[in-house]
Design an enzyme around this catalytic site. Structure first.
Site, PDB file in Angstrom:
ATOM      1  N   GLY A 170       0.843  -1.199   0.000  1.00  0.00           N
ATOM      2  CA  GLY A 170       0.000   0.000   0.000  1.00  0.00           C
ATOM      3  C   GLY A 170       0.872   1.240   0.000  1.00  0.00           C
ATOM      4  O   GLY A 170       2.021   1.228  -0.440  1.00  0.00           O
ATOM      5  N   GLY A 171       0.318   2.308   0.560  1.00  0.00           N
ATOM      6  CA  GLY A 171       1.044   3.578   0.589  1.00  0.00           C
ATOM      7  C   GLY A 171       2.361   3.491   1.327  1.00  0.00           C
ATOM      8  O   GLY A 171       3.256   4.320   1.124  1.00  0.00           O
ATOM      9  N   GLY A 405      25.809  12.199 -29.031  1.00  0.00           N
ATOM     10  CA  GLY A 405      25.181  12.814 -27.857  1.00  0.00           C
ATOM     11  C   GLY A 405      25.647  12.155 -26.581  1.00  0.00           C
ATOM     12  O   GLY A 405      25.795  12.815 -25.530  1.00  0.00           O
TER      13      GLY A 405
HETATM   14  C1  HXC Z   1      -3.774  -4.329  11.897  1.00  0.00           C
HETATM   15  C2  HXC Z   1      -2.698  -6.192  11.121  1.00  0.00           C
HETATM   16  C3  HXC Z   1      -2.426  -5.542   9.901  1.00  0.00           C
HETATM   17  C4  HXC Z   1      -2.880  -4.210   9.743  1.00  0.00           C
HETATM   18  C5  HXC Z   1      -1.578  -7.504   9.816  1.00  0.00           C
HETATM   19  N1  HXC Z   1      -2.174  -7.402  11.013  1.00  0.00           N
HETATM   20  N2  HXC Z   1      -1.742  -6.386   9.114  1.00  0.00           N
HETATM   21  N3  HXC Z   1      -3.357  -5.583  12.111  1.00  0.00           N
HETATM   22  N4  HXC Z   1      -3.553  -3.635  10.771  1.00  0.00           N
HETATM   23  N5  HXC Z   1      -2.644  -3.527   8.628  1.00  0.00           N
HETATM   24  C6  HXC Z   1      -2.206  -8.408  12.050  1.00  0.00           C
HETATM   25  C7  HXC Z   1      -3.064  -9.582  11.659  1.00  0.00           C
HETATM   26  O1  HXC Z   1      -4.415  -9.315  11.954  1.00  0.00           O
HETATM   27  C8  HXC Z   1      -2.492 -10.668  12.539  1.00  0.00           C
HETATM   28  O2  HXC Z   1      -2.985 -10.524  13.838  1.00  0.00           O
HETATM   29  C9  HXC Z   1      -1.033 -10.325  12.604  1.00  0.00           C
HETATM   30  O3  HXC Z   1      -0.928  -8.966  12.229  1.00  0.00           O
HETATM   31  C10 HXC Z   1      -0.190 -11.138  11.643  1.00  0.00           C
HETATM   32  O4  HXC Z   1      -0.822 -11.094  10.371  1.00  0.00           O
HETATM   33  P1  HXC Z   1      -1.108 -12.390   9.504  1.00  0.00           P
HETATM   34  O5  HXC Z   1      -2.145 -12.013   8.509  1.00  0.00           O
HETATM   35  O6  HXC Z   1      -1.385 -13.533  10.385  1.00  0.00           O
HETATM   36  O7  HXC Z   1       0.307 -12.624   8.838  1.00  0.00           O
HETATM   37  P2  HXC Z   1       0.618 -13.130   7.371  1.00  0.00           P
HETATM   38  O8  HXC Z   1      -0.185 -14.340   7.068  1.00  0.00           O
HETATM   39  O9  HXC Z   1       2.082 -13.236   7.293  1.00  0.00           O
HETATM   40  O10 HXC Z   1       0.133 -11.966   6.407  1.00  0.00           O
HETATM   41  C11 HXC Z   1       0.771 -10.733   6.438  1.00  0.00           C
HETATM   42  C12 HXC Z   1      -0.012  -9.715   5.597  1.00  0.00           C
HETATM   43  C13 HXC Z   1      -1.486  -9.714   6.036  1.00  0.00           C
HETATM   44  C14 HXC Z   1       0.083 -10.130   4.120  1.00  0.00           C
HETATM   45  C15 HXC Z   1       0.663  -8.368   5.763  1.00  0.00           C
HETATM   46  O11 HXC Z   1      -1.551  -9.596   7.445  1.00  0.00           O
HETATM   47  C16 HXC Z   1      -2.276  -8.612   5.428  1.00  0.00           C
HETATM   48  O12 HXC Z   1      -2.702  -8.717   4.271  1.00  0.00           O
HETATM   49  N6  HXC Z   1      -2.492  -7.565   6.207  1.00  0.00           N
HETATM   50  C17 HXC Z   1      -3.296  -6.438   5.762  1.00  0.00           C
HETATM   51  C18 HXC Z   1      -2.549  -5.645   4.755  1.00  0.00           C
HETATM   52  C19 HXC Z   1      -3.261  -4.371   4.406  1.00  0.00           C
HETATM   53  O13 HXC Z   1      -4.259  -4.402   3.670  1.00  0.00           O
HETATM   54  N7  HXC Z   1      -2.826  -3.261   5.012  1.00  0.00           N
HETATM   55  C20 HXC Z   1      -3.388  -2.000   4.804  1.00  0.00           C
HETATM   56  C21 HXC Z   1      -2.788  -1.519   3.497  1.00  0.00           C
HETATM   57  S1  HXC Z   1      -3.303   0.094   3.131  1.00  0.00           S
HETATM   58  P3  HXC Z   1      -3.421 -11.792  14.722  1.00  0.00           P
HETATM   59  O14 HXC Z   1      -3.751 -11.210  16.038  1.00  0.00           O
HETATM   60  O15 HXC Z   1      -4.577 -12.436  14.033  1.00  0.00           O
HETATM   61  O16 HXC Z   1      -2.229 -12.679  14.717  1.00  0.00           O
HETATM   62  C22 HXC Z   1      -2.112   0.995   3.750  1.00  0.00           C
HETATM   63  C23 HXC Z   1      -2.321   2.419   3.480  1.00  0.00           C
HETATM   64  C24 HXC Z   1      -1.103   3.204   3.771  1.00  0.00           C
HETATM   65  O17 HXC Z   1      -1.198   0.576   4.301  1.00  0.00           O
HETATM   66  C25 HXC Z   1      -1.314   4.551   3.178  1.00  0.00           C
HETATM   67  C26 HXC Z   1      -0.138   5.422   3.320  1.00  0.00           C
HETATM   68  C27 HXC Z   1      -0.302   6.617   2.446  1.00  0.00           C
END
Ligand code: HXC
Length: 509
Positions: A170-171, A405
């Site tokens: 993401g960002g 160039g």
């Molecule tokens: C809160 C999160 C999290 C998040 C992961 N966790 N990402 N909690 N906010 N963004 C937590 C999970 O719920 C989980 O908690 C623990 O971290 C480990 O994650 P897993 O999913 O079990 O690990 P894994 O299988 O390795 O997968 C990793 C991952 C996945 C691919 C990163 O967690 C995921 O897709 N997360 C969401 C990614 C996402 O969409 N982020 C927002 C992007 S937008 P528990 O307690 O269950 O173990 C963004 C905008 C930024 O970032 C903008 C800036 C300008």
């Protein structure tokens, strides 16, 4: 202090150090990743790390977050030293809510960035995060914004390095993209703006995380990352190596390291580096390795745009940035990727007072519809621009060809190259004799054309025409390359250039 308070403090510290708990640390290890604090132990000098904000917690209540407060809140921040020099660091802790960025932990990162700017020391970020903490909504987004703004403010003031050691999606990818160097770890790290699932929904393309944004993709295809490594430890050790080449800020000269390698070392093997046949390639890396102190050269982006080499070495102990055409790939032609790769490197060197040495063997810009339609004009202009605006000492050595160039662009005298040398067999001309004769004498019979081509070669295919115009300062023997560069760098040590006032430039983008 009362014993109970000391005990409480130690207890709290122990808790904070465990982050999301031993089980999650073990899971991190099982994936071949180090935990956030272990990474800092490898990166920094022993016992040098001093943590800041160990007890910081988030203040959110939605989705039961009040029961999910872990001291430090998912990022370890502070400062330490690398080979005795100060560095500020943050290390995202995937064991705490997936290392997700919260408002509180963004504040911690901002705090160390602010301190780094105040004292003039580099920042290294170790990224391993699931992105914005979903439970915090816009609070965590704001945190990213604050970091981006600081990345931009710090650009050109203090060196910034990003280590991608897990997810960076993401960002979140835009902070590393704003920093000077990005390193990734094979198989465990990835960077993308939208992941495979979103890609599939929107464009129906099926792609794995690795293909979409793994270390290989970003070091070979996109150039988003500079170097990739097989494991966390390798990556962190090489980050130390890169750090050792860099000054702490734009207020400092590059660090000097004692060397046993004599500045006046002559290398006879360089006299036979260039093959007799002008169309045969040779390895430009060999020249760089033979010229730098102790053969120690750190190549940046070694897998991207291999037709140009960039990286850091030392001459008489001081850091120098090297840029060189590589005849082994695309005959050393300049293309879009090579131009942007070298331009960015040159601008880094210029911002941080690192002299630039350029080895030229360039037959021209790469022809092709693909290159033209993708904007070689504006991308090639970036390289030209970078050389022309750079005010650090600039030394050029033409080893073989410098045509058209591309001759001008590769730090020629016309772009304020300070010292420009050519090896005795070099050819500096509008184009090679064969191409030139085919245009000039196209109506001649082949036999006569060959005679005229030889005549053209005699007149123009040498460094002496350029030398007679003062575009080349001296024609040198290859064996003397190292000491001529060392001497030129000494000469230029106190170079000063005044440039006209401007708010900022308008680099072609
Ligand atoms: C809160 C999160 C999290 C998040 C992961 N966790 N990402 N909690 N906010 N963004 C937590 C999970 O719920 C989980 O908690 C623990 O971290 C480990 O994650 P897993 O999913 O079990 O690990 P894994 O299988 O390795 O997968 C990793 C991952 C996945 C691919 C990163 O967690 C995921 O897709 N997360 C969401 C990614 C996402 O969409 N982020 C927002 C992007 S937008 P528990 O307690 O269950 O173990 C963004 C905008 C930024 O970032 C903008 C800036 C300008």
């Amino acid at each position: 202090m009362k014993t109970t308070i000391v005990q409480q403090l130690e207890e709290k510290r122990r808790g904070a150090r465990l982050g999301g708990g031993q089980e999650r640390i073990d899971a991190q290890h099982k994936r071949g990743k180090l935990a956030a604090r272990e990474r800092l132990e490898v990166l920094l000098d022993p016992e040098s790390f001093e943590e800041i904000g160990m007890f910081v917690e988030h203040r959110y209540h939605d989705f039961g977050m009040e029961k999910n407060r872990i001291p430090g809140d998912g990022v370890v921040t502070g400062h330490g030293t690398i080979n005795g020099r100060l560095v500020f660091v943050y290390s995202q802790d995937f064991t705490v809510l997936g290392g997700s960025m919260s408002e509180a932990n963004a504040n911690k990162i901002c705090q160390i960035m602010d301190m780094a700017m105040k004292v003039g020391a580099p920042v290294i970020g170790l990224n391993d995060s699931g992105g914005a903490r979903i439970q915090e909504g816009v609070g965590s987004l704001g945190g990213y914004g604050e970091i981006f703004q600081r990345n931009v403010n710090a650009s050109g003031v203090i060196p910034q390095m990003s280590m991608i050691m897990g997810p960076c999606a993401g960002g979140a990818v835009y902070s590393p993209a704003l920093t000077d160097f990005t390193m990734m770890v094979n198989n465990t790290s990835y960077m993308f703006v939208t992941g495979p699932d979103v890609v599939k929904t929107v464009t129906h393309e099926e792609v794995t995380q690795e293909e979409l944004g793994g270390a290989q993709t970003h070091t070979q295809k996109t150039g988003v990352a500079d170097i990739r490594f097989d494991c966390d430890i390798d990556a962190l050790i090489q980050a130390r190596r890169l750090f050792n080449f860099l000054p702490s800020s734009n207020r400092e000269a590059p660090p000097v390291r004692m060397t046993e390698d004599p500045a006046d070392r002559i290398d006879l093997s360089l006299n036979t580096l260039i093959p007799e046949n002008p169309n045969k390639p040779y390895d430009m890396m060999e020249l760089i390795n033979r010229v730098v102190d102790e053969g120690d050269f750190l190549e940046i982006k070694p897998e991207y745009a291999k037709n140009i080499l960039v990286g850091f070495g030392r001459m008489s102990g001081s850091t120098v940035g090297f840029v060189a055409n590589q005849p082994m790939h695309l005959a050393g032609c300049l293309d879009i990727d090579a131009s942007t790769k070298a331009a960015r490197f040159i601008r880094f060197c210029d911002a941080f007072n690192i002299p630039i040495v350029t080895f030229v063997d360039v037959p021209g810009f790469l022809p092709g519809v693909n290159q033209e339609h993708n904007g070689i004009i504006k991308h090639g202009a970036k390289l030209l621009y970078a050389y022309a605006e750079a005010t650090v000492p600039k030394i050029t050595i033409v080893t073989r060809k410098a045509y058209g160039g591309a001759y001008i662009v590769m730090n020629s005298r016309h772009l304020k190259g300070d010292i420009n040398y050519a090896w005795a067999d070099a050819e500096i001309a509008v184009m090679g004799a064969d191409g030139a004769s085919r245009i000039l004498f196209r109506s001649e019979e082949e036999e006569q054309r060959k005679v005229l081509e030889e005549d053209y070669k005699q007149r123009f295919s040498s460094p002496f025409v350029a030398a007679s115009r003062g575009f080349i300062d001296d024609v040198i023997r290859p064996q003397n390359t190292r000491w001529r560069i060392c001497r030129a760098l000494t000469l230029l040590r106190d170079k000063e250039v005044t440039t006209p006032w401007k708010k900022h430039d308008n680099l072609p983008l």
